[in-house]
Structure formats: C-alpha cells, structure tokens
Design a protein around this motif. Structure first.
Motif, PDB file in Angstrom:
ATOM      1  N   THR A 269       0.852  -1.181   0.000  1.00  0.00           N
ATOM      2  CA  THR A 269       0.000   0.000   0.000  1.00  0.00           C
ATOM      3  C   THR A 269       0.887   1.229   0.000  1.00  0.00           C
ATOM      4  O   THR A 269       1.817   1.325   0.821  1.00  0.00           O
ATOM      5  CB  THR A 269      -0.926   0.022   1.225  1.00  0.00           C
ATOM      6  OG1 THR A 269      -1.882  -1.032   1.102  1.00  0.00           O
ATOM      7  CG2 THR A 269      -1.672   1.346   1.331  1.00  0.00           C
ATOM      8  N   ARG A 301       4.028   7.035   2.243  1.00  0.00           N
ATOM      9  CA  ARG A 301       4.088   5.982   3.261  1.00  0.00           C
ATOM     10  C   ARG A 301       3.880   4.640   2.576  1.00  0.00           C
ATOM     11  O   ARG A 301       2.902   4.426   1.851  1.00  0.00           O
ATOM     12  CB  ARG A 301       3.027   6.205   4.338  1.00  0.00           C
ATOM     13  CG  ARG A 301       3.041   5.131   5.443  1.00  0.00           C
ATOM     14  CD  ARG A 301       1.977   5.376   6.498  1.00  0.00           C
ATOM     15  NE  ARG A 301       2.282   6.588   7.253  1.00  0.00           N
ATOM     16  CZ  ARG A 301       1.456   7.607   7.378  1.00  0.00           C
ATOM     17  NH1 ARG A 301       0.275   7.581   6.770  1.00  0.00           N
ATOM     18  NH2 ARG A 301       1.787   8.663   8.099  1.00  0.00           N
ATOM     19  N   THR A 303       3.450   0.507   3.075  1.00  0.00           N
ATOM     20  CA  THR A 303       3.111  -0.538   4.034  1.00  0.00           C
ATOM     21  C   THR A 303       3.126  -1.872   3.306  1.00  0.00           C
ATOM     22  O   THR A 303       2.459  -2.042   2.281  1.00  0.00           O
ATOM     23  CB  THR A 303       1.725  -0.308   4.658  1.00  0.00           C
ATOM     24  OG1 THR A 303       1.682   1.010   5.230  1.00  0.00           O
ATOM     25  CG2 THR A 303       1.457  -1.331   5.751  1.00  0.00           C
ATOM     26  N   TYR A 305       2.561  -6.030   3.267  1.00  0.00           N
ATOM     27  CA  TYR A 305       1.753  -7.081   3.891  1.00  0.00           C
ATOM     28  C   TYR A 305       2.129  -8.441   3.321  1.00  0.00           C
ATOM     29  O   TYR A 305       2.474  -8.561   2.138  1.00  0.00           O
ATOM     30  CB  TYR A 305       0.258  -6.869   3.624  1.00  0.00           C
ATOM     31  CG  TYR A 305      -0.323  -5.576   4.132  1.00  0.00           C
ATOM     32  CD1 TYR A 305      -0.945  -5.515   5.378  1.00  0.00           C
ATOM     33  CD2 TYR A 305      -0.280  -4.419   3.351  1.00  0.00           C
ATOM     34  CE1 TYR A 305      -1.496  -4.326   5.838  1.00  0.00           C
ATOM     35  CE2 TYR A 305      -0.833  -3.234   3.802  1.00  0.00           C
ATOM     36  CZ  TYR A 305      -1.440  -3.194   5.050  1.00  0.00           C
ATOM     37  OH  TYR A 305      -1.983  -2.016   5.489  1.00  0.00           O
ATOM     38  N   GLN A 310       0.372  -7.424   8.460  1.00  0.00           N
ATOM     39  CA  GLN A 310       1.217  -6.258   8.171  1.00  0.00           C
ATOM     40  C   GLN A 310       2.643  -6.534   8.633  1.00  0.00           C
ATOM     41  O   GLN A 310       2.882  -6.895   9.781  1.00  0.00           O
ATOM     42  CB  GLN A 310       0.673  -5.017   8.884  1.00  0.00           C
ATOM     43  CG  GLN A 310       1.478  -3.762   8.608  1.00  0.00           C
ATOM     44  CD  GLN A 310       0.851  -2.521   9.224  1.00  0.00           C
ATOM     45  OE1 GLN A 310      -0.357  -2.366   9.216  1.00  0.00           O
ATOM     46  NE2 GLN A 310       1.675  -1.647   9.763  1.00  0.00           N
ATOM     47  N   THR A 313       6.153  -0.719   7.922  1.00  0.00           N
ATOM     48  CA  THR A 313       5.734   0.554   7.354  1.00  0.00           C
ATOM     49  C   THR A 313       6.942   1.476   7.257  1.00  0.00           C
ATOM     50  O   THR A 313       7.751   1.539   8.183  1.00  0.00           O
ATOM     51  CB  THR A 313       4.640   1.219   8.213  1.00  0.00           C
ATOM     52  OG1 THR A 313       3.492   0.363   8.249  1.00  0.00           O
ATOM     53  CG2 THR A 313       4.221   2.558   7.628  1.00  0.00           C
ATOM     54  N   TYR A 314       7.064   2.179   6.126  1.00  0.00           N
ATOM     55  CA  TYR A 314       8.188   3.081   5.886  1.00  0.00           C
ATOM     56  C   TYR A 314       7.661   4.399   5.332  1.00  0.00           C
ATOM     57  O   TYR A 314       6.609   4.433   4.687  1.00  0.00           O
ATOM     58  CB  TYR A 314       9.180   2.492   4.869  1.00  0.00           C
ATOM     59  CG  TYR A 314       9.691   1.108   5.196  1.00  0.00           C
ATOM     60  CD1 TYR A 314      10.887   0.926   5.882  1.00  0.00           C
ATOM     61  CD2 TYR A 314       8.971  -0.028   4.789  1.00  0.00           C
ATOM     62  CE1 TYR A 314      11.363  -0.349   6.162  1.00  0.00           C
ATOM     63  CE2 TYR A 314       9.443  -1.301   5.071  1.00  0.00           C
ATOM     64  CZ  TYR A 314      10.636  -1.443   5.755  1.00  0.00           C
ATOM     65  OH  TYR A 314      11.085  -2.717   6.026  1.00  0.00           O
TER      66      TYR A 314
END
Length: 358
Positions: A269, A301, A303, A305, A310, A313-314
C-alpha cells in the motif's frame, strides 16, 4: 495540479527572458553538451525490495516407513518436500532518469566555465562540485554452511549389506544403532573393554560414534538441507497503491511472478502524504531566472503485507510525488556557485555561492 501549474508557469516565464535552464522535449536531444548548451534530466525514485529467501529441502530416508516400528519416531514424511519462505527483507532507493523532466542549460557570464556533472544516463548530479555517492545496500549475511552430510551407507555393517530385503536391512540397522548407543554409554561410564588413555582420545571416540549414529538415523528420519538466496524486486510507482500484489512466494518454486496464483501474495500500500520538505536558502533571488531545475520531492508511506499480516511501514521521499522548480537564479550569473542534487530524489542538497567579502 499545483506542481503542473508551477512547472508551466516557470517554463513560460523562462521562455520570455534569457535564462540558463529551459525545458525541452526529451525526444529532440541527447543528454550532455550540445550547441545550445547542456541537456540534463532530473531523476524519479525507484524503490528496491531486497528479499532473503530460504530454501529448505527434506529428503526421506530409505527406511522411513520403518522408523516408527524400530525407533518409535515419526519422520517428516515419505516424500521429498521443498519449502521456500522469506526470512528477512530490506528496502532501499535509487534514482533513474525521468524522461518527462528534460532541460537544457545555457551557461553565460560567471557561469560560462561551470562544470556540470551528469550521471551515465544524463541525470544532473552537481554543478561545480563533487556528486553525492549513494551507498549501496549491503548484501545479507550469508547463511553459515553446514558440514556436508556424510554418506550413511558407508557405516552399514556387512550383515546389513548382505540382507535380502529392505525390511530386514532396516531391522539390522536399528540393532546396529542400539549397539552404538550401548558402546557410547560404556565409554562414558568406563565399562568399555578398550578404554581410551586420555580425555582427548575419549572425546574423539565419542564423536565418531555420534557421527555413525546420526548417519544411520538419517536412513530412517531423512535429511534436511537449508540454503538462502537474495532476490531483488524494483518498483517505480507513479501513483498511490492500495494493497497491490508486488510479488509472490511459492512453497516449491520460491519467488514467482505476481500473477502466479500458486504463490503466497505480498501486498504493498502506497499513500501520498502530500508533504514536501521545505528547503530554505539564504539567497532570496535563488528562484529567479537562471539556475537549474531541481525536484522538491513529496513524502509517501509504504506498508508491506504478507497476505493479511502487516509486516512493516516506511516513509520515504519520492521525486515523482513532488514538483519541480528552478534553483540558483541570479547566483550563477553573479558568482561562482556550487550545486549538489540528491541522486535519488533530485532535491537540492547544497546551494552555495562564492560571494566575495566587501
């Protein structure tokens, strides 16, 4: 739309006055020096997924069907099994030429002797300065190699070799393993007929017994080998993404195409945060006519998965989620000026003029 309006307004303004940087069609000119000046590009940002993939291979033993009968142990299976999985991952960024951001710089006045530094594919890196060197992502540490499995057949007794059926061979091997265990216990308790003279020799004998026992055990329980490889996936997003498959991991095959439904999906995402880094300089005229174009990257951002889980996140700056503007202005006309751009995002990292003291 804000960055598009700014870009075309700047282009229109530059077309009405003598400037050092002008947008051009990338289909007309090649990067580097041309009669009109120097053609250069700005970068767009690529994200790289570095995957450490483990391959575990189980090979059944030739006596696996007799393991429960003689050893009271259940092997992993009676068929070969290969299992791949992602055991670690990292992300990194690089910059590549953005063909939609092609410009030409015509150097005049104080800037006539400026040195323009371009990458191999024509991306502007620096002017009158040393380009920034991007550190490469170090490879994953190699998995420690296990000792090569010894051939268990070399440990079989002559009686086992002469047996006519696998069932009889399995029974005799189980008896041979029991004798090895008994001999080991006698060495430990000091009841063996031939005892070693010192501790070092005792340990050597115990190690040899353990090696033979493990080799014979593998004829029932099978063997498992494990190895890892590093795989790379590059992605250059131009828009937001909502749980889009970027790769799949197949249990028997490893990394497969994202459209191969046999693999477990990994989703990404990407959310545009609509934020830019606000770079401030001490030169109020640095955006006026002249100078060089640079990117003002936007932050996104990411994310990752694995199916519905999940993983991480970066937040990263991306050139293609920001806008482009002119930097340097009258500085390049009036003074020798140094400019450094970030090779990943095209953002200004340094803008400094050699202004003489009064």
């Amino acid at each position: 739309m804000r960055h598009l309006r700014m870009f075309w307004f700047t282009a229109l303004l530059l077309g009405c006055m003598t400037t050092m940087a002008q947008p051009v069609s990338s289909s007309k000119l090649q990067e580097g020096k041309v009669p009109e000046g120097t053609v250069y590009y700005l970068p767009k940002t690529v994200i790289h997924f570095h995957l450490l993939i483990e391959k575990k291979t189980y090979t059944p033993g030739i006596f696996c069907q007799y393991a429960e009968k003689y050893l009271r142990q259940k092997p992993a299976g009676q068929d070969e099994d290969i299992h791949h999985r992602v055991v670690d991952f990292r992300l990194s960024q690089t910059g590549v030429r953005d063909t939609s951001k092609c410009f030409i710089a015509t150097l005049k006045g104080k800037s006539a002797t400026s040195e323009i530094r371009l990458s191999e594919d024509g991306v502007l890196l620096a002017v009158n300065d040393t380009p920034i060197v991007v550190k490469k992502q170090p490879p994953f540490k190699a998995t420690a190699k296990k000792k090569k499995n010894l051939d268990p057949m070399k440990f079989l007794s002559d009686e086992v070799r002469m047996a006519g059926s696998n069932a009889k061979k399995a029974e005799l091997v189980a008896l041979q393993m029991a004798e090895l265990q008994e001999h080991r216990q006698q060495l430990i308790t000091g009841e063996a007929e031939e005892m070693p003279t010192d501790k070092a020799q005792l340990q050597l004998m115990l190690d040899e017994i353990d090696q033979q026992y493990e080799g014979l055990l593998s004829l029932f329980m099978g063997t498992t080998t494990c190895d890892t490889t590093e795989q790379h996936i590059a992605l250059c997003p131009e828009r937001e993404m909502q749980r889009e498959v970027i790769f799949r991991i197949s249990k028997p095959l490893g990394l497969v195409d994202k459209d191969d439904l046999s693999g477990i999906p990994f989703y990404l995402t990407l959310e545009d945060l609509h934020q830019q880094s606000q770079q401030q300089y001490d030169y109020p005229e640095n955006k006026k006519d002249g100078g060089f174009y640079a990117n003002v990257p936007g932050f996104v951002r990411l994310t990752l998965y694995r199916e519905d889980r999940q993983l991480a996140t970066y937040e990263y700056p991306f050139a293609q989620f920001g806008f482009t503007e002119l930097r340097g202005g009258s500085l390049f006309k009036k003074y020798p000026t140094h400019l450094k751009l970030n090779p990943i995002t095209g953002a200004v990292e340094k803008l400094q003029a050699e202004i003489p003291e009064k």
